[in-house]
Structures are given as structure tokens and as C-alpha cells.
Design a protein around this motif. Structure first.
Motif, PDB file in Angstrom:
ATOM      1  N   SER A 108      55.278  38.890  39.568  1.00  0.00           N
ATOM      2  CA  SER A 108      53.999  39.736  39.705  1.00  0.00           C
ATOM      3  C   SER A 108      52.996  38.763  39.063  1.00  0.00           C
ATOM      4  CB  SER A 108      54.184  40.941  39.173  1.00  0.00           C
ATOM      5  OG  SER A 108      54.326  40.738  37.734  1.00  0.00           O
ATOM      6  N   SER A 109      51.715  39.239  39.686  1.00  0.00           N
ATOM      7  CA  SER A 109      50.405  38.611  39.031  1.00  0.00           C
ATOM      8  C   SER A 109      49.930  38.885  37.697  1.00  0.00           C
ATOM      9  CB  SER A 109      49.322  38.896  40.027  1.00  0.00           C
ATOM     10  OG  SER A 109      49.538  38.243  41.345  1.00  0.00           O
ATOM     11  N   LYS A 110      49.242  38.104  36.815  1.00  0.00           N
ATOM     12  CA  LYS A 110      48.843  38.273  35.753  1.00  0.00           C
ATOM     13  C   LYS A 110      47.638  37.875  35.360  1.00  0.00           C
ATOM     14  CE  LYS A 110      50.129  38.766  30.605  1.00  0.00           C
ATOM     15  NZ  LYS A 110      51.135  38.197  29.619  1.00  0.00           N
ATOM     16  N   THR A 111      46.582  38.503  35.391  1.00  0.00           N
ATOM     17  CA  THR A 111      45.106  38.080  35.299  1.00  0.00           C
ATOM     18  C   THR A 111      44.694  37.226  34.385  1.00  0.00           C
ATOM     19  OG1 THR A 111      44.418  40.453  36.458  1.00  0.00           O
ATOM     20  CG2 THR A 111      42.753  38.932  35.288  1.00  0.00           C
ATOM     21  N   GLY A 112      44.336  35.991  34.671  1.00  0.00           N
ATOM     22  CA  GLY A 112      43.965  35.122  33.752  1.00  0.00           C
ATOM     23  C   GLY A 112      45.306  34.042  33.480  1.00  0.00           C
ATOM     24  N   PHE A 113      46.459  34.356  33.893  1.00  0.00           N
ATOM     25  CA  PHE A 113      47.601  33.708  33.830  1.00  0.00           C
ATOM     26  C   PHE A 113      48.120  33.114  34.970  1.00  0.00           C
ATOM     27  CE2 PHE A 113      47.096  36.482  30.168  1.00  0.00           C
ATOM     28  CZ  PHE A 113      47.407  35.629  29.182  1.00  0.00           C
ATOM     29  N   TYR A 114      48.431  33.705  36.037  1.00  0.00           N
ATOM     30  CA  TYR A 114      49.179  33.280  37.347  1.00  0.00           C
ATOM     31  C   TYR A 114      49.084  34.325  38.014  1.00  0.00           C
ATOM     32  CZ  TYR A 114      52.834  35.431  34.457  1.00  0.00           C
ATOM     33  OH  TYR A 114      53.414  36.557  33.577  1.00  0.00           O
ATOM     34  N   LYS A 115      49.669  33.888  39.555  1.00  0.00           N
ATOM     35  CA  LYS A 115      49.795  34.665  40.523  1.00  0.00           C
ATOM     36  C   LYS A 115      51.079  34.951  40.838  1.00  0.00           C
ATOM     37  CE  LYS A 115      45.248  33.702  42.558  1.00  0.00           C
ATOM     38  NZ  LYS A 115      44.441  32.888  43.640  1.00  0.00           N
ATOM     39  N   LYS A 116      51.591  36.094  41.654  1.00  0.00           N
ATOM     40  CA  LYS A 116      52.889  36.266  42.181  1.00  0.00           C
ATOM     41  C   LYS A 116      53.235  35.125  42.975  1.00  0.00           C
ATOM     42  CE  LYS A 116      55.664  39.329  44.846  1.00  0.00           C
ATOM     43  NZ  LYS A 116      55.796  40.860  45.598  1.00  0.00           N
ATOM     44  N   GLY A 117      54.583  34.417  42.725  1.00  0.00           N
ATOM     45  CA  GLY A 117      55.012  33.459  43.527  1.00  0.00           C
ATOM     46  C   GLY A 117      54.576  32.191  42.981  1.00  0.00           C
ATOM     47  N   ASP A 118      53.954  32.105  41.818  1.00  0.00           N
ATOM     48  CA  ASP A 118      53.464  30.770  41.149  1.00  0.00           C
ATOM     49  C   ASP A 118      54.629  30.105  40.580  1.00  0.00           C
ATOM     50  OD1 ASP A 118      50.911  30.915  42.151  1.00  0.00           O
ATOM     51  OD2 ASP A 118      50.085  31.483  40.240  1.00  0.00           O
ATOM     52  N   ASP A 233      35.379  28.859  28.357  1.00  0.00           N
ATOM     53  CA  ASP A 233      35.404  27.500  29.088  1.00  0.00           C
ATOM     54  C   ASP A 233      36.632  27.222  30.006  1.00  0.00           C
ATOM     55  OD1 ASP A 233      32.665  27.423  28.759  1.00  0.00           O
ATOM     56  OD2 ASP A 233      32.750  25.690  27.094  1.00  0.00           O
ATOM     57  N   SER A 234      37.774  27.550  29.048  1.00  0.00           N
ATOM     58  CA  SER A 234      38.978  27.247  29.668  1.00  0.00           C
ATOM     59  C   SER A 234      39.762  28.270  30.751  1.00  0.00           C
ATOM     60  CB  SER A 234      40.099  26.879  28.445  1.00  0.00           C
ATOM     61  OG  SER A 234      40.235  28.055  27.868  1.00  0.00           O
ATOM     62  N   GLY A 235      39.144  29.515  30.320  1.00  0.00           N
ATOM     63  CA  GLY A 235      39.709  30.548  30.874  1.00  0.00           C
ATOM     64  C   GLY A 235      41.010  31.041  30.606  1.00  0.00           C
ATOM     65  N   VAL A 236      41.682  30.352  29.598  1.00  0.00           N
ATOM     66  CA  VAL A 236      42.718  30.883  28.889  1.00  0.00           C
ATOM     67  C   VAL A 236      42.655  32.099  28.049  1.00  0.00           C
ATOM     68  CG1 VAL A 236      44.761  30.184  27.447  1.00  0.00           C
ATOM     69  CG2 VAL A 236      43.534  28.527  28.994  1.00  0.00           C
ATOM     70  N   ILE A 237      43.531  33.133  28.071  1.00  0.00           N
ATOM     71  CA  ILE A 237      43.508  34.168  27.559  1.00  0.00           C
ATOM     72  C   ILE A 237      44.503  34.468  26.577  1.00  0.00           C
ATOM     73  CG2 ILE A 237      43.446  36.946  27.593  1.00  0.00           C
ATOM     74  CD1 ILE A 237      42.468  36.546  30.594  1.00  0.00           C
ATOM     75  N   CYS A 238      44.263  35.111  25.413  1.00  0.00           N
ATOM     76  CA  CYS A 238      45.224  35.003  24.268  1.00  0.00           C
ATOM     77  C   CYS A 238      46.048  36.416  24.633  1.00  0.00           C
ATOM     78  CB  CYS A 238      44.378  35.333  22.766  1.00  0.00           C
ATOM     79  SG  CYS A 238      45.508  35.227  21.589  1.00  0.00           S
ATOM     80  N   ASN A 239      47.226  36.258  24.273  1.00  0.00           N
ATOM     81  CA  ASN A 239      48.306  37.320  24.471  1.00  0.00           C
ATOM     82  C   ASN A 239      48.817  37.739  23.006  1.00  0.00           C
ATOM     83  OD1 ASN A 239      50.198  35.015  23.614  1.00  0.00           O
ATOM     84  ND2 ASN A 239      51.266  35.333  25.496  1.00  0.00           N
ATOM     85  N   LYS A 240      48.096  37.341  21.922  1.00  0.00           N
ATOM     86  CA  LYS A 240      48.639  37.840  20.672  1.00  0.00           C
ATOM     87  C   LYS A 240      48.074  39.336  20.387  1.00  0.00           C
ATOM     88  CE  LYS A 240      50.715  34.734  18.079  1.00  0.00           C
ATOM     89  NZ  LYS A 240      51.882  34.530  17.405  1.00  0.00           N
ATOM     90  N   GLN A 241      48.888  39.932  20.061  1.00  0.00           N
ATOM     91  CA  GLN A 241      48.413  41.690  19.921  1.00  0.00           C
ATOM     92  C   GLN A 241      47.349  41.709  18.740  1.00  0.00           C
ATOM     93  OE1 GLN A 241      51.890  44.260  19.325  1.00  0.00           O
ATOM     94  NE2 GLN A 241      50.699  46.003  20.074  1.00  0.00           N
ATOM     95  N   ALA A 242      47.548  41.078  17.811  1.00  0.00           N
ATOM     96  CA  ALA A 242      46.678  41.381  16.736  1.00  0.00           C
ATOM     97  C   ALA A 242      45.170  40.609  16.959  1.00  0.00           C
ATOM     98  CB  ALA A 242      47.308  40.934  15.369  1.00  0.00           C
TER      99      ALA A 242
END
Length: 295
Positions: A108-118, A233-242
């Protein structure tokens, strides 16, 4: 390795074992232990990368060294140093293997991370020394220029300032922990069906297991730390809950992703390559030249 070199190597191993009271008859079991093997493989990659960079970068322009440093808590050792001879600028390279078994195709797709099928490979990139005592937290947060709360939320993560480049071998992404005939757990090259399809798209020149194992180990990629750090600038999103600043906290994720895009959309003659800032080591010269303007 010729016969004399092999004999010299055997004698050196024998002397080393004796000096540390290690039984040579147990050496195989020791180095294949699940707690020991990852450290050995990680260190082996450092030496392998050093050799590759020495071969690929012109010696008249670049000096590649592997420092011998004993890092202490709160400091960070440098795996590989790449010096530009004319300017004197030094680029630090951190060696990190892909996560074990961490090849997959996004369902499945995850915004800011990847698209379905990647087609994705995660790189294990985290600090082995975590510091959570009040004194260490305050010291490290000041050193990194963040609040104690922010440091605690990211205590096992690097900052972009920790090093300039991350280098990875993707081979580990196709390994699994399996049981041998004697009931012992061990690492084994065991790509999934999709994993094998991906490896074949990289155009190996042979298909036997031993060759493919070495082939993917030698698939090495580089990324500038700025390009894999959580930032606007990088578009990378943090996935740390805190984390309280998921778009610009300035920390590198524990598992940066190499995204090859949707392989099914590529013509069969095209070899998949990363779509998100990672570069094949064969292109290391222009990659390092471009870094001279960024560091």
C-alpha cells in the motif's frame, strides 16, 4: 590467496586465538553465533568498501583511509575517511548494512515514504550506544543542539552532522535466520520469490546461489546524510511516535529506505536504480565531487 599467504593467515589466526584463550576448534561456532556474526559482517563491509573506494577514486585527487579509532560513549568513530587532496576537505562515510530480510514490495502507499508496488530495501542505521541517564541526556542534547526531550525521543538515532555519507550493501536484505540440520540457528541467503525476481532484474551474469550471494553483497549504494535526514528539504518524514517535529527534527531514521520505484513499470532491459537519492558506488566519483559543495 596463494599457499604461502594462506599459511601465514592460518598462523596469524592461530596466534590470535592463543593470545585470547580462544579454542581454535570452537572458532567456527563462535564466529557463526547469531550475536557475533552481525558484528563481523558489519566490520567486513567497512574493509570491503574501503577497497572499492580506493579502486574507484583517482589516487591523485582523493585519499581514502580507514581510521583506527576507539569511540567512547557520546562520540562517534569514523568508518571511512575520503579526503579531497586539492581542497583538503574530508568526507566521513558511515558503513551500514541493509536490515536482515528487509527487502519487500510495498502493498500500500504511505505518504512521504513510498507508493504501492514500489520495491524497497531498508538500511539499518542506528546508534548502538544509547544514553538515558539524566547527566548523559543533558550532555548529549547540548552537544547535538536539541532539547533533552527531543534527544530522548531519538536517543538511538544519528544526526546529519554525525557523518557526511551512508554506504550500504543490500545483500543482507535477502538473508533470513534459519535452522540447520543440527538444530542450530544461522544466517542464510534466502531471497523470497519477489526478492529473486528483483535480483534477476539487476542482471547478474550467473544464477548459482554462491554467485548471487556475492553479487548482491557487492551491490553498494551511497547517500548523503542530508538527503536521508528528516527535514523539509529532503521530504523524509520521522516515524518516531514521541517526535514533536516529524517533518524537520533533523534525525536520520533508524531504517532509511532505498526506493527503486515500481519495477513492473520499467522496460525489461532497464536495470532498476534508486529513486530517492541513493547512488550506485560505480558513480562515486561524481557523487563525492558534488559533496564538496555541500559540506
Amino acid at each position: 590467496m596463494n599457499i604461502s599467504e594462506e599459511e601465514k593467515w592460518i598462523n596469524e589466526i592461530r596466534q590470535y586465538c592463543r593470545s585470547l584463550n580462544i579454542s581454535t576448534s570452537d572458532l567456527y561456532k563462535i564466529v557463526t553465533d547469531l550475536k557475533v556474526a552481525p558484528m563481523i559482517r558489519g566490520k567486513a563491509f567497512e574493509f570491503s568498501l574501503h577497497s572499492k573506494l580506493v579502486q574507484l577514486l583517482p589516487a591523485e585527487d582523493w585519499t581514502v583511509t580507514k581510521p583506527v579509532i576507539n569511540a567512547q560513549t557520546g562520540t562517534h568513530d569514523i568508518d571511512i575517511m575520503v579526503r579531497h587532496n586539492r581542497t583538503g576537505k574530508i568526507i566521513s562515510v558511515e558503513c551500514k548494512l541493509a536490515g536482515k530480510g528487509m527487502f519487500n514490495v510495498a502493498k500500500s502507499s504511505k505518504t512521504g515514504f513510498y507508493k504501492k508496488g514500489d520495491y524497497l530495501i531498508k538500511v539499518k542505521c542506528m546508534r548502538s550506544r544509547t544514553t538515558k541517564t539524566p547527566e548523559k541526556v543533558n550532555s548529549m542534547s547540548k552537544k547535538l543542539g536539541v532539547s533533552p526531550e527531543m534527544f530522548l525521543a531519538h536517543s538511538d538515532q544519528y544526526r546529519a552532522t554525525s557523518f557526511d555519507v551512508v554506504a550500504t550493501s543490500i545483500g543482507n536484505a535477502f538473508y533470513e535466520t534459519l535452522e540447520d540440520n543440527d538444530g542450530n540457528l544461522m544466517y542464510k541467503f534466502e531471497p523470497s520469490e519477489k526478492g529473486m525476481q528483483f535480483i534477476q532484474r539487476l542482471k547478474p551474469s550467473a544464477n548459482d546461489e554462491e554467485f548471487l550471494q556475492e553479487f548482491v553483497y557487492n551491490k553498494v549504494y551511497l547517500a548523503c546524510s542530508l538527503d536521508i535526514t528528516v527535514a523539509n528539504d529532503s521530504g523524509v518524514i520521522c516515524n518516531k511516535q514521541a517526535c514533536i517535529d516529524k517533518h524537520s527534527c533533523g534525525f536520520i531514521p533508524n531504517y532509511p529506505i532505498i526506493n527503486y520505484g515500481n519495477m513492473e513499470e520499467l522496460p525489461s532491459e532497464i536495470i532498476p536504480s534508486p529513486q530517492n537519492g541513493w547512488v550506485e558506488i560505480e558513480k562515486c566519483l561524481p557523487f563525492f565531487e558534488s559533496l564538496l559543495e555541500r559540506i
